[in-house]
Motif scaffolding. Structure first.
Motif, PDB file in Angstrom:
ATOM      1  N   LEU A  45       2.664  34.785   8.492  1.00  0.00           N
ATOM      2  CA  LEU A  45       3.709  35.586   9.136  1.00  0.00           C
ATOM      3  C   LEU A  45       3.694  35.462  10.661  1.00  0.00           C
ATOM      4  CD1 LEU A  45       3.715  38.870   7.006  1.00  0.00           C
ATOM      5  CD2 LEU A  45       5.443  37.066   7.066  1.00  0.00           C
ATOM      6  N   PRO A  46       2.545  35.533  11.321  1.00  0.00           N
ATOM      7  CA  PRO A  46       2.583  35.398  12.785  1.00  0.00           C
ATOM      8  C   PRO A  46       3.052  34.015  13.227  1.00  0.00           C
ATOM      9  CG  PRO A  46       0.314  35.499  11.992  1.00  0.00           C
ATOM     10  CD  PRO A  46       1.187  35.872  10.847  1.00  0.00           C
ATOM     11  N   ILE A  47       2.752  32.987  12.433  1.00  0.00           N
ATOM     12  CA  ILE A  47       3.211  31.642  12.782  1.00  0.00           C
ATOM     13  C   ILE A  47       4.728  31.552  12.604  1.00  0.00           C
ATOM     14  CG2 ILE A  47       3.000  29.192  12.224  1.00  0.00           C
ATOM     15  CD1 ILE A  47       0.565  30.382  13.560  1.00  0.00           C
ATOM     16  N   GLU A  48       5.247  32.235  11.599  1.00  0.00           N
ATOM     17  CA  GLU A  48       6.707  32.272  11.431  1.00  0.00           C
ATOM     18  C   GLU A  48       7.373  32.885  12.659  1.00  0.00           C
ATOM     19  OE1 GLU A  48       7.342  34.379   7.771  1.00  0.00           O
ATOM     20  OE2 GLU A  48       7.665  32.510   6.682  1.00  0.00           O
ATOM     21  N   LEU A  49       6.784  33.943  13.170  1.00  0.00           N
ATOM     22  CA  LEU A  49       7.348  34.584  14.363  1.00  0.00           C
ATOM     23  C   LEU A  49       7.229  33.668  15.578  1.00  0.00           C
ATOM     24  CD1 LEU A  49       5.991  38.215  13.862  1.00  0.00           C
ATOM     25  CD2 LEU A  49       8.325  37.392  13.490  1.00  0.00           C
ATOM     26  N   MET A  50       6.129  32.922  15.662  1.00  0.00           N
ATOM     27  CA  MET A  50       5.975  31.983  16.778  1.00  0.00           C
ATOM     28  C   MET A  50       6.987  30.838  16.673  1.00  0.00           C
ATOM     29  SD  MET A  50       1.799  31.796  16.986  1.00  0.00           S
ATOM     30  CE  MET A  50       1.804  30.760  18.451  1.00  0.00           C
ATOM     31  N   VAL A  73       7.053  25.819   8.683  1.00  0.00           N
ATOM     32  CA  VAL A  73       8.311  26.452   9.072  1.00  0.00           C
ATOM     33  C   VAL A  73       9.295  25.406   9.581  1.00  0.00           C
ATOM     34  CG1 VAL A  73       9.325  28.244  10.496  1.00  0.00           C
ATOM     35  CG2 VAL A  73       7.018  28.524   9.604  1.00  0.00           C
ATOM     36  N   LYS A  74       8.779  24.479  10.389  1.00  0.00           N
ATOM     37  CA  LYS A  74       9.668  23.466  10.938  1.00  0.00           C
ATOM     38  C   LYS A  74      10.251  22.609   9.832  1.00  0.00           C
ATOM     39  CE  LYS A  74      10.924  22.719  14.148  1.00  0.00           C
ATOM     40  NZ  LYS A  74      12.176  23.268  14.719  1.00  0.00           N
ATOM     41  N   PHE A  75       9.459  22.327   8.804  1.00  0.00           N
ATOM     42  CA  PHE A  75       9.961  21.515   7.701  1.00  0.00           C
ATOM     43  C   PHE A  75      11.078  22.227   6.965  1.00  0.00           C
ATOM     44  CE2 PHE A  75       5.713  19.130   7.184  1.00  0.00           C
ATOM     45  CZ  PHE A  75       6.070  18.313   8.234  1.00  0.00           C
ATOM     46  N   MET A  76      10.946  23.553   6.846  1.00  0.00           N
ATOM     47  CA  MET A  76      12.023  24.294   6.188  1.00  0.00           C
ATOM     48  C   MET A  76      13.339  24.087   6.932  1.00  0.00           C
ATOM     49  SD  MET A  76      10.090  27.858   5.322  1.00  0.00           S
ATOM     50  CE  MET A  76       8.506  27.894   4.476  1.00  0.00           C
ATOM     51  N   ARG A  77      13.263  24.173   8.253  1.00  0.00           N
ATOM     52  CA  ARG A  77      14.472  24.004   9.052  1.00  0.00           C
ATOM     53  C   ARG A  77      14.948  22.557   8.990  1.00  0.00           C
ATOM     54  NH1 ARG A  77      18.644  26.521  10.222  1.00  0.00           N
ATOM     55  NH2 ARG A  77      17.244  28.315  10.268  1.00  0.00           N
ATOM     56  N   LYS A  78      14.012  21.607   9.047  1.00  0.00           N
ATOM     57  CA  LYS A  78      14.414  20.205   9.045  1.00  0.00           C
ATOM     58  C   LYS A  78      14.992  19.808   7.691  1.00  0.00           C
ATOM     59  CE  LYS A  78      11.552  16.783   8.806  1.00  0.00           C
ATOM     60  NZ  LYS A  78      12.274  16.017   7.773  1.00  0.00           N
ATOM     61  N   GLU A  79      14.378  20.305   6.620  1.00  0.00           N
ATOM     62  CA  GLU A  79      14.916  20.006   5.300  1.00  0.00           C
ATOM     63  C   GLU A  79      16.301  20.620   5.132  1.00  0.00           C
ATOM     64  OE1 GLU A  79      12.042  21.236   2.476  1.00  0.00           O
ATOM     65  OE2 GLU A  79      10.578  19.696   3.028  1.00  0.00           O
ATOM     66  N   ARG A  80      16.500  21.785   5.713  1.00  0.00           N
ATOM     67  CA  ARG A  80      17.841  22.379   5.684  1.00  0.00           C
ATOM     68  C   ARG A  80      18.820  21.483   6.433  1.00  0.00           C
ATOM     69  NH1 ARG A  80      20.828  25.790   9.031  1.00  0.00           N
ATOM     70  NH2 ARG A  80      22.272  27.169   7.908  1.00  0.00           N
ATOM     71  N   LYS A  81      18.381  20.928   7.549  1.00  0.00           N
ATOM     72  CA  LYS A  81      19.217  20.003   8.305  1.00  0.00           C
ATOM     73  C   LYS A  81      19.574  18.790   7.453  1.00  0.00           C
ATOM     74  CE  LYS A  81      20.990  17.478  11.610  1.00  0.00           C
ATOM     75  NZ  LYS A  81      22.361  17.696  12.083  1.00  0.00           N
ATOM     76  N   ILE A  82      18.612  18.262   6.691  1.00  0.00           N
ATOM     77  CA  ILE A  82      18.865  17.109   5.831  1.00  0.00           C
ATOM     78  C   ILE A  82      19.891  17.455   4.765  1.00  0.00           C
ATOM     79  CG2 ILE A  82      17.816  15.610   4.092  1.00  0.00           C
ATOM     80  CD1 ILE A  82      15.275  15.629   5.741  1.00  0.00           C
ATOM     81  N   ARG A  83      19.743  18.613   4.138  1.00  0.00           N
ATOM     82  CA  ARG A  83      20.674  18.998   3.077  1.00  0.00           C
ATOM     83  C   ARG A  83      22.092  19.229   3.617  1.00  0.00           C
ATOM     84  NH1 ARG A  83      15.882  21.746   1.417  1.00  0.00           N
ATOM     85  NH2 ARG A  83      15.146  20.954  -0.592  1.00  0.00           N
TER      86      ARG A  83
END
Length: 862
Positions: free
Chosen positions: A281-286, A356-366
């Protein structure tokens, strides 16, 4: 929760017709009442807001009074029921007494029994049924009251736990989580008790639990964000991390506090499975401000959001990792190690922020992939760049998702996991490979050597088409070597094998065309050959064959090296383990026998992925070599018509010798180039010229190993030609035999000696025949010859005195008569005859073959 029914009034209770039903409905005064709805309306009417809960005590007292009244009525009903049952028992006893008195009257007995049974069975049971149903209705109402009481108590306890948690949160997060845990337990127990029917109480408890957790997160996130702002996040924090103690303490404390919500948010950490752990969770906030910046640049209308430039956002992610990894690994990791989440080892598993970054990047790919389907080239480029990104993470950042034990498939799986995108990608890859292959084949310089004037002759010099073809296959391999899934790698392997098959068919077609032109009828007509047929003649024909041979040999040798590459060995192992076989029709021309097939199956365990391709190209190479041998031999033999037609071999004699001279023919020495003044027959000039030029071209074009192999195949044909066309067709005088031996030694062997160290070793039968045909005749003016034994004794000492281990063997000089005496002596042992032949240098010919050669001498009378 049980239903609650409103009790009827006293005036209605005696006239109600009640039929027991399920817990949710009760019939009162011939009307069906929905108990759940009544209970809901009851509470909605009395508790429309939280302030109404203050009146709950008075309501409970009122309901308790109603319950006491109902209990009293229940006792009265039980008393009435007991009286009715007692009356029924008395009536049954009276009926039995009457039956004993009226035994003589059957009709009376039957009527009496009928009345008794009717009364006993309760045909007129309206009053009984009404009592039972009323009891059931009263019990249902009591249960509804109990449920309502429990409902109200649950709501009250929920409000109390929420207030207690919020109050404790101001002082201690750990203390605040205790009533929160009780609230979660209460919610779970209620769901179990109500069997998950989705009542309003369940929804209320779930919403209250989630709302409380979100309040915790909001409060702790605010504190954590303040500590992040204090240290300058999200700007990269350079080494050394000189953060003041007070800011460090605030950061560490708030980091650990919000980490206490990790388990309530995601559940207990499952360390037994093979699924990646959730992000901390703290890394998600960061990561939140970094994600916001990513979204701003690469998901909006900014110029940086270009579908044809996926490397921009991929490189952006890599830059973020590079900038922030030191702080995460060397600063945050120390804090994580002091918690219960030591598995999140950033030095081994990569920065947790990557999740977290992969979640965003994978969303970008989709989001971007569907727009690329109309431009498959862009899709292919995006997949290639994503593979590079995954490779960088594996090799440079040592990324491995925390909690995952199997190989990480990478973010490229977002593309390849979609069948539509996968098919579009494979289609464009095949089209690209096919188009590039067509360019290679149609190039005007396709069959020219890739390198000129190479000093090194140990390796084959490929043609430009063969080299470019293997470069293309290597590019495909290297581009998509990191593909994580076997299925995708085999698809790309199919692309490579298809190209290899097409190239093999192309060369085979050229060879078929060459062979058909070489042996066509028009070719046999001098002066009528077409331009295509001229290209199959002489050096031009050899040049074409050598180019095709170089191409086939280069690809075969390269595939052998590739087959030993770790990537292809692992791929072959995986395919073998899954019982898959990649078909390849390269060797379909020669079907294997059952024995060969069994042997092949036994050797599959030690095979390589390119075994079928190597076999196909090796067979093609062997066929081309046979055509080279046939072409050289045919060209030489066709030019030997004049030499074959010579009939002067028996007429060549000695000129008149001077008085007192000793006439001895020279001893043939095939290991040196002496007798330079000797000349070959003029009819042999043209064949030797063709033979010499052919050898020179092959020697300068092919590696030594291949040239020697070709010469080893040409020499038996040359030997057989001279044996059958010259030796066995003619008779020879002594000087005729010497002339023939000179033609072979200076002509045939001399033309080869420039490139072959001892060409006579490749023509042993021809060499032996020349020795026998050039034996000295026993003429009247010739000096007497010693016997074998006498000459051996006289020459033995001198031979041993002048012995040189590096010198060629010294053979004895014998006359024709001496050899004939040995060959045709029936009393001599076979070994003795062979030994005598070996003494004069005849090593290869058998006794019968030696006799056939000796009979070609005109002096032989046997």
């Amino acid at each position: 929760m049980a239903a609650l029914a409103i009790p009827p009034s006293a005036s209605q209770s005696h006239h109600a017709t009640v039929v027991p039903s399920d817990r949710s409905n009760v019939i009162v005064f011939d009307e069906t009442i929905d108990v759940d709805e009544d209970v809901t309306d009851f509470f909605d009417a009395r508790f429309s807001s939280r302030e109404d809960l203050a009146n709950i005590k008075s309501v409970l007292q009122q309901q308790a009074a109603i319950a006491n009244d109902l209990n009293q009525k229940l006792q009265d009903s039980k008393t009435t029921t007991a009286q009715v049952l007692k009356q029924a028992q008395n009536a049954s006893k009276s009926a039995l007494d009457r039956l004993q008195d009226l035994e003589s009257s059957a009709l009376g007995v039957e009527e009496q029994m009928e009345n008794s049974e009717s009364f006993a069975s309760g045909k007129n049971k309206r009053d009984q049924r009404s009592l039972v149903d009323e009891l059931g209705d009263l019990q249902t109402r009591v249960q509804a009251l109990e449920d309502a009481k429990h409902y109200i108590l649950t709501v009250s306890r929920t409000q109390k736990l929420i207030s207690e948690s919020k109050e404790l949160l101001q002082t201690s997060v750990e203390s605040a989580l205790i009533p929160y845990g009780s609230l979660v337990e209460l919610s779970n127990n209620t769901k179990v008790m109500l069997s998950g029917h989705g009542t309003k109480l369940e929804s209320f408890l779930s919403a209250s639990t989630e709302s409380l957790l979100q309040d915790f997160k909001a409060s702790l996130s605010k504190k954590f964000q303040a500590s992040l702002d204090a240290i300058g996040w999200p700007k990269p924090i350079p080494r050394p991390f000189t953060i003041p103690d007070d800011k460090h303490d605030d950061f560490e404390r708030s980091f650990k506090e919000i980490l206490l919500l990790q388990e309530p948010t995601y559940g207990a950490l499952d360390r037994s499975g093979d699924k990646p752990y959730p992000a901390l969770l703290p890394i998600e906030l960061m990561a939140a401000p970094l994600i916001l910046r990513f979204k701003y640049h690469f998901e909006g209308n900014r110029p940086t959001n270009r579908p044809d430039k996926p490397e921009w956002y991929l490189n952006h992610v890599l830059e973020l990792i590079k900038d922030h990894s030191p702080f995460l690994q060397e600063y945050v990791q120390i804090i994580v190690q002091e918690t219960d989440y030591k598995e999140y080892d950033v030095k081994v598993n990569g920065p947790p922020i990557l999740s977290v970054k992969f979640m965003r990047k994978e969303r970008k790919i989709r989001l971007s992939a569907p727009t690329m389907l109309s431009s498959p080239e862009i899709l292919s480029h995006a997949i290639y760049e994503t593979l590079r990104f995954d490779k960088t993470l594996r090799e440079s950042e040592f990324y491995f998702p925390p909690g995952q034990t199997t190989d990480w498939q990478g973010t490229v799986q977002v593309y390849l996991g979609n069948r539509e995108w996968l098919k579009a990608w494979l289609r464009v890859e095949k089209e690209f490979a096919s188009a590039r292959y067509t360019q290679i084949i149609e190039d005007s310089d396709a069959w020219k050597p890739a390198y000129e004037d190479m000093a090194e002759k140990e390796y084959i010099i490929p043609t430009k088409s063969a080299e470019k073809l293997m470069d293309l296959l290597e590019i495909i391999t290297e581009r998509y070597r990191p593909l994580p899934v076997l299925e995708h790698r085999t698809f790309l392997l199919d692309i490579q094998l298809d190209i290899l098959i097409d190239y093999h068919r192309h060369i085979r077609g050229l060879v078929d065309q060459y062979e058909s032109l070489t042996y066509s009828f028009v070719r046999a007509m001098p002066g009528v050959a077409s331009a295509e047929e001229i290209n199959t003649m002489g050096i031009d024909g050899l040049r074409n064959l050598c180019q095709w041979l170089s191409s086939a040999e280069y690809i075969s040798s390269t595939l052998k090296d590739w087959g030993e590459d770790v990537f292809f060995l692992e791929l072959y192992k995986e395919i073998s383990e899954r019982a898959q076989k990649i078909s390849n029709p390269l060797h379909s021309e020669n079907d294997d026998s059952d024995e060969d097939y069994t042997l092949k199956k036994q050797m599959d365990a030690n095979g390589t992925i390119f075994d079928d391709s190597i076999k196909g190209y090796s067979q093609l190479s062997k066929r081309i070599q046979e055509l080279i041998v046939s072409s050289v031999s045919k060209e030489v033999f066709d030019s030997m018509r004049a030499y074959v037609s010579l009939r002067s071999w028996p007429q060549i004699e000695f000129s008149a010798p001077d008085s007192g001279s000793t006439l001895l023919p020279p001893v043939l020495d095939y290991t040196s180039s002496q007798h330079e003044n000797d000349d070959v027959s003029p009819e042999l000039y043209q064949p030797l010229n063709i033979f010499s030029h052919s050898l020179e071209f092959l020697a300068t074009t092919l590696p030594t190993k291949h040239f020697t192999a070709l010469y080893r195949q040409i020499s038996p044909q040359m030997q057989d030609f001279f044996w059958h066309k010259i030796i066995m067709k003619n008779s020879f005088s002594e000087l005729g035999g010497l002339q023939f031996a000179r033609d072979i030694r200076i002509g045939v062997f001399g033309a080869s000696r420039r490139w072959i160290k001892k060409p006579e070793n490749y023509h042993r039968k021809l060499r032996d025949a020349c020795i026998l045909l050039s034996l000295q005749s026993a003429k009247v003016n010739s000096p007497p010859m010693l016997s074998f034994d006498q000459e051996d004794q006289e020459n033995s000492a001198s031979k041993h005195k002048n012995k040189d281990v590096n010198a060629a063997p010294v053979y004895a000089t014998r006359t024709l008569a001496q050899i004939m005496a040995v060959l045709f002596d029936e009393d001599l042992e076979v070994d003795t005859v062979k030994h005598k032949l070996e003494e004069i240098g005849v090593l290869q010919l058998g006794i019968n073959e030696a006799k056939d050669v000796i009979r070609r001498r005109v002096e032989c009378w046997r």
